[in-house]
Design an enzyme around this catalytic site. Structure first.
Site, PDB file in Angstrom:
ATOM      1  N   ASP A 263     -89.988  -7.326 -18.919  1.00 30.89           N
ATOM      2  CA  ASP A 263     -91.152  -8.181 -18.776  1.00 30.89           C
ATOM      3  C   ASP A 263     -91.344  -8.449 -17.278  1.00 30.89           C
ATOM      4  O   ASP A 263     -90.476  -8.158 -16.445  1.00 30.89           O
ATOM      5  CB  ASP A 263     -90.975  -9.487 -19.570  1.00 30.89           C
TER       6      ASP A 263
HETATM    7  C1  GLC Z   1     -96.159 -11.575 -19.213  1.00 35.79           C
HETATM    8  C2  GLC Z   1     -95.809 -11.639 -20.676  1.00 35.79           C
HETATM    9  C3  GLC Z   1     -95.860 -10.304 -21.363  1.00 35.79           C
HETATM   10  C4  GLC Z   1     -96.987  -9.489 -20.769  1.00 35.79           C
HETATM   11  C5  GLC Z   1     -96.592  -9.158 -19.357  1.00 35.79           C
HETATM   12  C6  GLC Z   1     -97.650  -8.329 -18.624  1.00 35.79           C
HETATM   13  O1  GLC Z   1     -95.250 -12.336 -18.454  1.00 35.79           O
HETATM   14  O2  GLC Z   1     -94.565 -12.247 -20.995  1.00 35.79           O
HETATM   15  O3  GLC Z   1     -96.045 -10.559 -22.758  1.00 35.79           O
HETATM   16  O4  GLC Z   1     -97.185  -8.305 -21.518  1.00 35.79           O
HETATM   17  O5  GLC Z   1     -96.308 -10.321 -18.585  1.00 35.79           O
HETATM   18  O6  GLC Z   1     -98.814  -9.078 -18.475  1.00 35.79           O
END
Ligand code: GLC
Length: 700
Positions: A263
């Protein structure tokens, strides 16, 4: 190049090119003069470093994505195309109900449609991978990302998660308008302690396997090309650097063979977790754990080449990660067509009528009628509408970053067409007088703003706004008949107003066609059929509260008993439980037929006779719950194990056949093995999780 030999291709790459495939950067690193500002400027990446990157997050449209891909391929020696990723969570530009709302449709076919129709507009606008579905079980109303979940039940979660993946990826991943599905967040992100975002989570291995893995496993078995690691810890090790989680379990036990992406920034957040004190340390932990792509933490891009050159990481390990990345690019057909979904001419093909119409269909089935003392539907009678949401267009909820408000009609726009409806200006003076003068019936549109739920939006107060509660009380004292329509990205505590309202509609965030769906339900054009995918608490003090909770050694039987499981200042039951939802019909169960015994590996077949005792056709959701009466570990008091949504005509009697798969009688035992015991089970059948008819089946 369908038969590209990945290992041979990898052998031609320099270590810089290999590491590049493991790096994801935001599109703004490549657009225009690519002047990076903000927190990432300090890394001061060279052009060479940037053009090694293997994937992009957040390209704004196909035109930009096309230009980035074109320039990238011109500059690169290896000609391995970039992969473009984004968050298409509940629609691209035409927005569907938030996933927790869509889950309340209890309609797997519609969930598949959401993914399939979302992919049409996403594929027109430069997206090749979506970071969806979120398969995290959610049980705490305080957590902001409930809206992105399929709710509190593992069975519903796994059924719907599978449909999202199949809808995004289609039957053939490399066909047109498909998206690679990245299921997230592995694992157990919804269990953050106290519902506080990004917090510590404590899950036993047994519960992790029994309650949480099934939805990710369903995604993997449905072919999900990617998995995203979670921000939380598992067993006090951050998921992103947890080898047991990401390699032993995800690949070894669940059989995943695609890309694991961290993430956002999670790799270097390991420093904050105090498992490392440098980017180099984080990079080593993440490579060892099994993170293939580092999303915007810069640990990989800054440290990996040196770590390999110093011999601290084997190049063969890097090759394994690179293989996973290139394999998905190959499976997705990028080597044949690097410009898939990147056609600038299609950028304007958004807000398509077919997609917007589908958002209405989903909204119609996602909205939940919690209570109706007869006020609804409003037909040929005078009524007022009032509330913060009437003249707003804030109906899309979080994660609708490309959603277009120009596709949305406000509630005021839609209801103004109804001559029976008087619109009371929310900011107008003496609103009461206007309401009192017009009619006895009023529909109030209230609840959360979109920004109040979603990522980093945990709350400790889950009530309506104080001024909204006050308005309801004043209108009730004035003798009004009240329908309350609630917008929310989470379960709210409606205990202050539940008894004051004649009817309550839980709208969640219904998306682009919210106003039209709500008008059709309130006036009876559409018969509501939604069922809660998450229980609504009576108080935030009860959270986490969920229907499939565990028996205690001191069960609650009578209020006056002292030493039993309860609170001394609040009920321990929810206000409205999982599976609850009314309609304008009156469908009843007339008979349930099933065998009284079954073999260990036999499915349980039920034949249920239902009758619509009203003259209004509608839809119902037949739900089957199991209660394992004796097992080797404590089992929930009841668990959803089968459901089916059906249509039924006015006055019609129908026979519904429904099957509980033999495997659903099993559970994960202390040895972390799936096991099924012989013995008795309660089989509970109903249209919600509380008003149920119970029979006994014995596994012999
Ligand atoms: C965010 C979220 C994740 C998302 C990613 C990209 O922090 O936790 O669900 O897909 O970043 O935006």
């Amino acid at each position: 190049m369908k038969n590209i030999d990945i290992n041979k291709l990898i052998a031609t790459l320099t270590i810089e090119e290999k590491v590049g495939q493991l790096v994801q950067l935001t599109a703004d690193h490549f657009i225009g003069e690519a002047e990076i500002t903000g927190p990432y400027a300090k890394y001061n990446l060279s052009d060479e470093q940037k053009y090694y990157a293997g994937s992009i997050i957040g390209a704004p449209d196909a035109t930009n994505a096309y230009e980035i891909q074109k320039t990238y391929l011109e500059k690169s020696n290896h000609k391995i195309p970039l992969l473009f990723m984004a968050d298409v969570i509940h629609g691209s530009h035409s927005i569907f109900p938030v996933p927790l709302g869509a889950a309340s449709s209890f309609n797997p076919k519609l969930i598949n449609d959401i993914a399939k129709y979302s992919s049409i507009e996403a594929a027109n606008t430069g997206v090749q991978v979506t970071f969806s579905p979120m398969a995290d079980l959610a049980r705490d109303a305080r957590w902001g990302r409930n809206m992105e979940s399929n709710g509190e039940d593992p069975y519903l979660n796994k059924v719907l998660t599978s449909e999202y993946v199949k809808g995004y990826q289609g039957n053939q991943l490399d066909s047109n308008s498909t998206l690679v599905s990245c299921v997230k967040h592995f694992a157990g992100y919804g269990m953050v302690e106290s519902g506080r975002e990004y917090n510590y989570s404590d899950l036993s291995e047994r519960v992790l396997n029994e309650m949480h893995y099934p939805s990710y496993k369903a995604a993997i078995d449905s072919g999900a090309g990617m998995v995203m690691s979670a921000f939380n810890t598992i067993d006090c090790i951050p998921a992103t650097v947890n080898r047991k989680l990401l390699t032993d379990d995800l690949r070894g036990k669940l059989g995943f063979d695609g890309i694991v992406i961290s993430d956002w920034g999670a790799v270097t957040e390991t420093i904050n977790h105090k498992l490392a004190d440098s980017f180099e340390g984080c990079a080593k932990l993440a490579v060892d754990a099994g993170i293939d792509i580092d999303m915007m933490s810069f640990a990989y891009i800054l440290e990996l080449v040196e770590l390999v050159k110093k011999g601290e990481i084997e190049e063969s390990r890097i090759d394994e990660l690179v293989y996973n990345v290139i394999k998905i690019k190959k499976d997705y057909g990028l080597f044949e067509n690097p410009y898939k979904n990147l056609d600038p001419k299609k950028d304007k093909e958004i807000g398509l009528k077919t997609v917007l119409d589908k958002t209405k269909e989903v909204a119609d089935e996602s909205i939940v009628l919690l209570k109706n003392d007869g006020m609804l539907p409003l037909k040929d009678e005078k009524y007022c509408i009032y509330g913060r949401k009437v003249d707003s267009k804030d109906y899309m909820g979080p994660w609708s970053w490309q959603g277009k408000t120009e596709y949305i009609s406000s509630i005021k726009d839609v209801f103004a067409k109804d001559e029976n409806c008087q619109i009371i200006d929310y900011n107008g003076a003496n609103f009461e007088q206007q309401i009192f003068d017009h009619s006895k019936k009023i529909v109030l549109f209230m609840g959360e703003n979109s920004w109040e739920s979603g990522e980093a939006k945990s709350k400790t107060n889950i009530k309506l706004k104080i001024e909204e509660i006050d308005i309801i009380k004043r209108l009730k004292m004035a003798g009004k008949e009240i329908t309350l329509v609630v917008f929310a990205g989470r379960p709210l505590d409606l205990s202050d107003v539940d008894m004051l309202c004649d009817s309550i509609i839980y709208a969640w965030f219904p998306g682009s066609r919210a106003a039209e769906a709500l008008y059709d339900i309130i006036t009876g054009v559409v018969n509501p059929s939604g069922k809660l995918a998450m229980s609504l608490p009576k108080s935030v003090g009860q959270c986490p509260i969920y229907y499939n909770n565990y028996p205690t050694g001191r069960p609650y039987e009578k209020a006056e008993e002292a030493y039993v499981t309860k609170y001394i200042d609040e009920s321990h039951y929810p206000l409205y439980s999982f599976g609850h939802g009314l309609s304008y019909s009156d469908v009843v169960i007339k008979e349930v037929q099933m065998s009284e015994t079954k073999g260990l590996n036999d499915n349980l077949e039920l034949t249920v006779v239902v009758e619509n005792e009203s003259n209004i056709a509608g839809k119902e959701v037949l739900q089957v719950y199991l209660n394992d009466l004796v097992a080797s570990v404590v089992r929930p008091r009841k668990e959803l194990k089968a459901f089916t949504k059906f249509e039924i005509g006015a006055g019609e009697t129908k026979i519904i056949n429904i099957t509980v798969d033999s495997k659903e009688f099993g559970y994960i035992n202390q040895n972390i093995e799936h096991t099924i015991d012989k013995g008795k089970f309660e089989v509970m059948v109903g249209f919600n999780s509380e008003d149920i008819e119970t029979k006994i089946v014995e596994i012999v």
